[in-house]
Design an enzyme around this catalytic site. Structure first.
Site, PDB file in Angstrom:
ATOM      1  N   LYS A 231       0.869  -1.176   0.000  1.00  0.00           N
ATOM      2  CA  LYS A 231       0.000   0.000   0.000  1.00  0.00           C
ATOM      3  C   LYS A 231       0.910   1.231   0.000  1.00  0.00           C
ATOM      4  O   LYS A 231       1.459   1.626   1.034  1.00  0.00           O
ATOM      5  CB  LYS A 231      -0.907  -0.032   1.241  1.00  0.00           C
TER       6      LYS A 231
ATOM      7  N   GLU B  14       8.480   1.492  11.512  1.00  0.00           N
ATOM      8  CA  GLU B  14       9.587   2.448  11.321  1.00  0.00           C
ATOM      9  C   GLU B  14       8.949   3.832  11.319  1.00  0.00           C
ATOM     10  O   GLU B  14       8.287   4.206  10.348  1.00  0.00           O
ATOM     11  CB  GLU B  14      10.266   2.197   9.970  1.00  0.00           C
TER      12      GLU B  14
ATOM     13  N   CYS C 225      13.249  10.714   7.716  1.00  0.00           N
ATOM     14  CA  CYS C 225      13.078  10.301   9.115  1.00  0.00           C
ATOM     15  C   CYS C 225      14.345  10.570   9.912  1.00  0.00           C
ATOM     16  O   CYS C 225      14.283  10.800  11.109  1.00  0.00           O
ATOM     17  CB  CYS C 225      12.699   8.835   9.178  1.00  0.00           C
TER      18      CYS C 225
ATOM     19  N   GLU D  17       8.681  16.608  15.110  1.00  0.00           N
ATOM     20  CA  GLU D  17       9.274  16.322  13.805  1.00  0.00           C
ATOM     21  C   GLU D  17       8.721  17.341  12.796  1.00  0.00           C
ATOM     22  O   GLU D  17       7.517  17.376  12.543  1.00  0.00           O
ATOM     23  CB  GLU D  17       8.901  14.896  13.380  1.00  0.00           C
TER      24      GLU D  17
HETATM   25  P1  NDP Z   1       1.906   8.683   7.324  1.00  0.00           P
HETATM   26  O1  NDP Z   1       1.956   8.073   8.670  1.00  0.00           O
HETATM   27  O2  NDP Z   1       0.982   9.793   7.092  1.00  0.00           O
HETATM   28  O3  NDP Z   1       1.554   7.577   6.221  1.00  0.00           O
HETATM   29  C1  NDP Z   1       2.338   6.432   6.030  1.00  0.00           C
HETATM   30  C2  NDP Z   1       1.516   5.400   5.289  1.00  0.00           C
HETATM   31  O4  NDP Z   1       0.468   4.945   6.135  1.00  0.00           O
HETATM   32  C3  NDP Z   1       0.837   5.960   4.038  1.00  0.00           C
HETATM   33  O5  NDP Z   1       0.809   4.983   3.038  1.00  0.00           O
HETATM   34  C4  NDP Z   1      -0.556   6.239   4.565  1.00  0.00           C
HETATM   35  O6  NDP Z   1      -1.519   6.278   3.556  1.00  0.00           O
HETATM   36  C5  NDP Z   1      -0.765   5.053   5.475  1.00  0.00           C
HETATM   37  N1  NDP Z   1      -1.834   5.202   6.466  1.00  0.00           N
HETATM   38  C6  NDP Z   1      -2.453   6.338   6.884  1.00  0.00           C
HETATM   39  N2  NDP Z   1      -3.401   6.039   7.806  1.00  0.00           N
HETATM   40  C7  NDP Z   1      -3.366   4.686   7.974  1.00  0.00           C
HETATM   41  C8  NDP Z   1      -4.089   3.771   8.799  1.00  0.00           C
HETATM   42  N3  NDP Z   1      -5.035   4.185   9.647  1.00  0.00           N
HETATM   43  N4  NDP Z   1      -3.793   2.460   8.726  1.00  0.00           N
HETATM   44  C9  NDP Z   1      -2.815   2.019   7.894  1.00  0.00           C
HETATM   45  N5  NDP Z   1      -2.107   2.838   7.079  1.00  0.00           N
HETATM   46  C10 NDP Z   1      -2.367   4.157   7.127  1.00  0.00           C
HETATM   47  O7  NDP Z   1       3.405   9.084   6.985  1.00  0.00           O
HETATM   48  P2  NDP Z   1       3.921   9.929   5.748  1.00  0.00           P
HETATM   49  O8  NDP Z   1       3.558   9.257   4.476  1.00  0.00           O
HETATM   50  O9  NDP Z   1       3.476  11.336   5.980  1.00  0.00           O
HETATM   51  O10 NDP Z   1       5.503   9.803   5.896  1.00  0.00           O
HETATM   52  C11 NDP Z   1       6.232  10.618   6.712  1.00  0.00           C
HETATM   53  C12 NDP Z   1       6.525   9.947   8.047  1.00  0.00           C
HETATM   54  O11 NDP Z   1       7.200   8.722   7.824  1.00  0.00           O
HETATM   55  C13 NDP Z   1       7.447  10.775   8.927  1.00  0.00           C
HETATM   56  O12 NDP Z   1       6.992  10.777  10.248  1.00  0.00           O
HETATM   57  C14 NDP Z   1       8.779  10.032   8.823  1.00  0.00           C
HETATM   58  O13 NDP Z   1       9.622  10.239   9.908  1.00  0.00           O
HETATM   59  C15 NDP Z   1       8.318   8.613   8.702  1.00  0.00           C
HETATM   60  N6  NDP Z   1       9.385   7.811   8.098  1.00  0.00           N
HETATM   61  C16 NDP Z   1      10.075   6.932   8.895  1.00  0.00           C
HETATM   62  C17 NDP Z   1      11.146   6.194   8.387  1.00  0.00           C
HETATM   63  C18 NDP Z   1      11.873   5.213   9.235  1.00  0.00           C
HETATM   64  O14 NDP Z   1      12.574   4.364   8.676  1.00  0.00           O
HETATM   65  N7  NDP Z   1      11.782   5.248  10.555  1.00  0.00           N
HETATM   66  C19 NDP Z   1      11.584   6.373   7.000  1.00  0.00           C
HETATM   67  C20 NDP Z   1      10.780   7.303   6.253  1.00  0.00           C
HETATM   68  C21 NDP Z   1       9.719   7.996   6.801  1.00  0.00           C
HETATM   69  P3  NDP Z   1      -1.860   7.651   2.763  1.00  0.00           P
HETATM   70  O15 NDP Z   1      -0.648   8.499   2.738  1.00  0.00           O
HETATM   71  O16 NDP Z   1      -2.225   7.175   1.439  1.00  0.00           O
HETATM   72  O17 NDP Z   1      -2.981   8.250   3.500  1.00  0.00           O
END
Ligand code: NDP
Length: 494
Positions: free
Chosen positions: A183, A258, A292, A393
């Site tokens: 997804k 993550e 991140c 963040e």
């Molecule tokens: P989000 O948490 O907004 O979204 C991540 C994914 O989860 C997207 O595909 C999103 O879908 C999906 N999602 C949203 N709501 C749900 C739910 N209720 N159940 C399951 N899946 C859901 O993160 P971002 O895309 O905004 O990414 C940025 C974040 O990711 C930052 O906090 C960053 O630090 C973290 N990150 C961490 C890394 C690590 O290795 N620790 C590496 C890279 C990023 P959709 O967007 O389609 O709504």
């Protein structure tokens, strides 16, 4: 200006979901490029039924005689094919990510090169897979133990490194023998859909890798809650990670999360100050700070603070904000205009809390960037530990500066956030580096470097940055369960 040929790809692209090797249509979900505001892609807006179809396809393929009889050595061969195909198509994939994320193309291409290295690493792990045996427990009793694939894994991706994070998970899942449903983020789905096609072309059975596009609350939730999904590898924000964990508790599904980070760069007075300034600027502003591990906090010894901050600001002043296909761009657009508003709010809050704007702030002035979601690289000084800029963040090109008087204070400051993903320590004193690095609360501690890594090295966080590891043998293990087979060849003596 020289433009890259990939930027001429026809848009808007239209995609269905990728299920059992076929495209499955759905109502359109539009993606406008954040750098230009132009419509570049229409994906299908998925439903819980689409997720169910994809998971069932994955489950059936996983259980098929063909896949169950595919040895780890044969999976390694297929991964070799995939590595070659991703390398062949890396420019196209990089351009899809550059356009949809808003990042400079040359960095997106670097992401793809790292992605290829992950596929090769996963192939090497599959090729050298070994189990254990327990032979000394009692006469006539032997035990072999090995790692079995979990079955169907759900991979939930963020938008900041769409292809790279897909390739930090997918090849390890395939090496382990899993089937997957991906997804991707609703903002950046094209590269995952293209990767799924390449997986099929590499010779993996259609249905082993499926992609359902759409929104998190609908598609992501349905994937986490599906009873046939045995493991979820989630990368995203800490807030969403919490809801994934709660949903996974109900279905008793194992998860790796993550999550976000708040990396500190601790610069001691004896450090190579120029090298530290260079590292801090790279760590803070690479990928527009939408990383991140972004080095969003500079913690610097008060005695050298003036010199380090001057060196940092000089370098930040040389960074160029520009369009993704401009080969001179160092920073591109942020993911969405709403995200720029969040960054503005946090910078304003940091200044209201006593911070001092030292560089940047606001959108760049250039007219050709006016239609895009751009924000200048920004440095805010005099930020204290209570400031929202220190604690939250930002996920944008913003560096906060805080001074300390001794190493104990520096470590306390670095650890004083809910996160624990990565920190950097800059010093020439090896003994101090060793002892202080042990006191930094993070899954990764860099000494005299930052944002480094390799597919051979497991990566992940502690505290609010989550748990589980990606890459290397530990990343492979996440997609497996430890299994023992116990043989009794002599009757038990009572
Ligand atoms: P989000 O948490 O907004 O979204 C991540 C994914 O989860 C997207 O595909 C999103 O879908 C999906 N999602 C949203 N709501 C749900 C739910 N209720 N159940 C399951 N899946 C859901 O993160 P971002 O895309 O905004 O990414 C940025 C974040 O990711 C930052 O906090 C960053 O630090 C973290 N990150 C961490 C890394 C690590 O290795 N620790 C590496 C890279 C990023 P959709 O967007 O389609 O709504």
């Amino acid at each position: 200006m020289t433009r890259t040929i990939e930027s001429d790809l026809t848009t808007p692209r239209t995609f269905g979901h990728h299920v059992a090797g076929r495209s499955l249509t759905g109502p359109p979900l539009q993606r406008f490029a954040p750098a230009t505001g132009v419509l570049v892609a229409e994906y299908a807006d998925g439903s819980a039924d689409d997720v169910d179809a994809a998971v069932r396809a994955a489950y059936a393929t996983f259980g098929s005689t063909r896949w169950q009889r595919t040895s780890a050595m044969a999976r390694a061969e297929l991964l070799d094919n995939l590595a070659a195909l991703v390398a062949e198509h890396q420019k196209k994939l990089a351009w899809l990510d550059a356009q949809e994320v808003g990042k400079p193309y040359r960095f997106a291409l670097g992401d793809l090169q790292q992605g290829v290295a992950h596929v090769k690493q996963a192939a090497a792990i599959a090729r050298t897979l070994r189990g254990e045996s327990f032979t000394g427990i009692s006469p006539g009793y032997s035990v072999i133990a090995d790692r079995r694939p979990v079955g169907v894994a759900g991979l939930i991706l963020p938008w900041n490194f769409p292809a790279l994070i897909a390739l930090q998970k997918l090849p390890y899942a395939l090496a382990a023998g899993c089937a997957v449903v991906i997804k991707p983020s609703e903002f950046t789905s094209s590269s995952a859909l293209e990767l799924a096609r390449l997986v099929d072309a590499a010779g993996f059975p259609p249905g082993l890798v499926n992609v359902v596009t759409g929104t998190g609350p609908v598609v992501g939730s349905a994937l986490v809650e599906h009873p046939l999904v045995r493991y979820v590898s989630f990368t995203g924000s800490t807030a969403t990670g919490r809801s994934v964990l709660k949903a996974a508790a109900d279905s008793v599904t194992r998860v790796g999360v993550e999550l976000g980070g708040k990396t500190a760069n601790v610069v001691l007075a004896d450090a190579d100050l120029e090298a530290a300034a260079e590292g801090v600027v790279f760590g803070a502003f690479a990928n527009q700070g939408e990383s991140c591990v972004a080095s969003s906090r500079l913690l610097v010894d008060r005695r050298v603070a003036k010199e380090v901050v001057a060196a940092v600001i000089k370098r930040v002043g040389q960074l160029k904000v520009g369009l993704p296909d401009d080969p001179h761009s160092d920073l591109g657009a942020l993911i969405h205009p709403h995200h720029v508003e969040k960054v503005v709010r946090l910078v304003d809050a940091g200044i209201a809390a006593g911070g001092e704007l030292l560089h940047g702030g606001g959108a760049p002035g250039e007219e050709h960037l006016a239609a895009g979601a751009f924000y200048q690289p920004t440095v805010v000084g005099a930020v204290d530990a209570e400031s929202p800029l220190f604690q939250e963040e930002v996920f944008g090109p913003v560096l906060s500066v805080t001074t300390f008087d001794d190493a104990d204070e520096a470590i306390a400051l670095a650890n004083n956030t809910p996160y624990g993903l990565a920190h950097s320590l800059w010093t020439r004193d090896v003994e101090r580096a060793f002892s202080l690095s042990n006191r930094l609360e993070a899954g990764t501690v860099w000494v005299n470097t930052c944002s480094d890594g390799s597919p051979a090295i497991p990566f992940g966080g502690i505290k609010g940055s989550g748990f589980g590891r990606e890459a290397g043998p530990e990343g492979f293990n996440e997609f497996t369960e430890y299994r023992t087979v116990q043989f009794r060849t002599e009757r038990r003596q009572n």
